[in-house]
Design a protein around this motif. Sequence first.
Motif, PDB file in Angstrom:
ATOM      1  N   GLN A   1       3.601   5.678  -5.635  1.00 53.97           N
ATOM      2  CA  GLN A   1       3.416   5.759  -7.088  1.00 53.97           C
ATOM      3  C   GLN A   1       2.317   6.761  -7.437  1.00 53.97           C
ATOM      4  OE1 GLN A   1       2.640   1.732  -8.281  1.00 53.97           O
ATOM      5  NE2 GLN A   1       4.784   1.101  -8.144  1.00 53.97           N
ATOM      6  N   GLU A   2       1.229   6.727  -6.674  1.00 53.09           N
ATOM      7  CA  GLU A   2       0.132   7.661  -6.925  1.00 53.09           C
ATOM      8  C   GLU A   2       0.569   9.100  -6.677  1.00 53.09           C
ATOM      9  OE1 GLU A   2      -2.899   7.013  -8.241  1.00 53.09           O
ATOM     10  OE2 GLU A   2      -2.194   4.963  -8.488  1.00 53.09           O
ATOM     11  N   ILE A   3       1.362   9.289  -5.637  1.00 54.67           N
ATOM     12  CA  ILE A   3       1.876  10.634  -5.342  1.00 54.67           C
ATOM     13  C   ILE A   3       2.741  11.118  -6.493  1.00 54.67           C
ATOM     14  CG2 ILE A   3       3.466  11.912  -3.841  1.00 54.67           C
ATOM     15  CD1 ILE A   3       2.319  10.285  -1.484  1.00 54.67           C
TER      16      ILE A   3
ATOM     17  N   LYS B   1       2.491  10.165  -9.558  1.00 52.84           N
ATOM     18  CA  LYS B   1       1.585  10.457 -10.675  1.00 52.84           C
ATOM     19  C   LYS B   1       0.947  11.834 -10.505  1.00 52.84           C
ATOM     20  CE  LYS B   1       0.261   5.718 -11.875  1.00 52.84           C
ATOM     21  NZ  LYS B   1      -0.847   4.740 -11.896  1.00 52.84           N
ATOM     22  N   PHE B   2       0.543  12.158  -9.287  1.00 46.31           N
ATOM     23  CA  PHE B   2      -0.044  13.477  -9.039  1.00 46.31           C
ATOM     24  C   PHE B   2       0.983  14.579  -9.286  1.00 46.31           C
ATOM     25  CE2 PHE B   2      -3.394  11.359  -6.388  1.00 46.31           C
ATOM     26  CZ  PHE B   2      -4.465  11.812  -7.144  1.00 46.31           C
ATOM     27  N   LYS B   3       2.223  14.307  -8.890  1.00 48.56           N
ATOM     28  CA  LYS B   3       3.271  15.293  -9.157  1.00 48.56           C
ATOM     29  C   LYS B   3       3.454  15.469 -10.654  1.00 48.56           C
ATOM     30  CE  LYS B   3       5.856  14.778  -4.852  1.00 48.56           C
ATOM     31  NZ  LYS B   3       7.101  14.315  -4.227  1.00 48.56           N
ATOM     32  N   GLU B   4       3.421  14.347 -11.402  1.00 46.21           N
ATOM     33  CA  GLU B   4       3.529  14.420 -12.862  1.00 46.21           C
ATOM     34  C   GLU B   4       2.352  15.197 -13.428  1.00 46.21           C
ATOM     35  OE1 GLU B   4       4.073  10.691 -14.911  1.00 46.21           O
ATOM     36  OE2 GLU B   4       5.573  10.037 -13.461  1.00 46.21           O
TER      37      GLU B   4
ATOM     38  N   LEU C   1       0.833  -1.209   0.000  1.00 53.03           N
ATOM     39  CA  LEU C   1       0.000   0.000   0.000  1.00 53.03           C
ATOM     40  C   LEU C   1       0.863   1.253   0.000  1.00 53.03           C
ATOM     41  CD1 LEU C   1      -2.914   1.013   0.117  1.00 53.03           C
ATOM     42  CD2 LEU C   1      -2.742   0.978   2.602  1.00 53.03           C
ATOM     43  N   LEU C   2       1.935   1.247   0.784  1.00 50.74           N
ATOM     44  CA  LEU C   2       2.832   2.404   0.805  1.00 50.74           C
ATOM     45  C   LEU C   2       3.495   2.608  -0.556  1.00 50.74           C
ATOM     46  CD1 LEU C   2       4.541   2.109   4.302  1.00 50.74           C
ATOM     47  CD2 LEU C   2       3.011   3.905   3.523  1.00 50.74           C
TER      48      LEU C   2
END
Length: 169
Positions: free
Chosen positions: A84-86, A88-91, A78-79
């Motif tokens: 990875q999601e973070i 992606k949000f930065k991208e 989960l971490l």
Amino acid sequence: MSVAERPEERETAAAAASPERWLGPSDASPDEGVVEDLPLIDEKAVEQLTEGLISHYLPDLQRSKSALQELTQNQVVLLETLEQEISKFKECNSILDINALFSEAKHYHNKLVNIRNEMMMLHEKTSKLKKRALKLQQKRQKEELEREQQREKELEREKQLTAKPARRT
């Protein structure tokens, strides 16, 4: 007699002030007299009781341990997913910034195109005005030349019309 003067009351007051006085008979240390109070116990019985206790709780503890290990592994996954999601949000944020830059570049490109078109239009107008000014200047020069020629013709005519004394021969 006052309280301080009576000897039995002094002893009672001193006993009430000491910390030992606050402890009751049931407040004694739990380890006091344990060896003395217990009768001799068979070591085989203790071992069997221990094994029974362990066999009773060990499966639950092992299931709990495996469940905790699984939870820990799930948390790690989960971490990693969260990281990875973070990213992606930065991208996405950087893409939004890039999109904003592209839209701003497009806006300024349109401004430049408009300025270029205006400059071309102004160039055409100035060219037309120069041609018109040249034509007007040539027309004025022509008219002035024609007036000058007309004046000369009139002067010549007047010269010819003026009376000339006849020649005597």
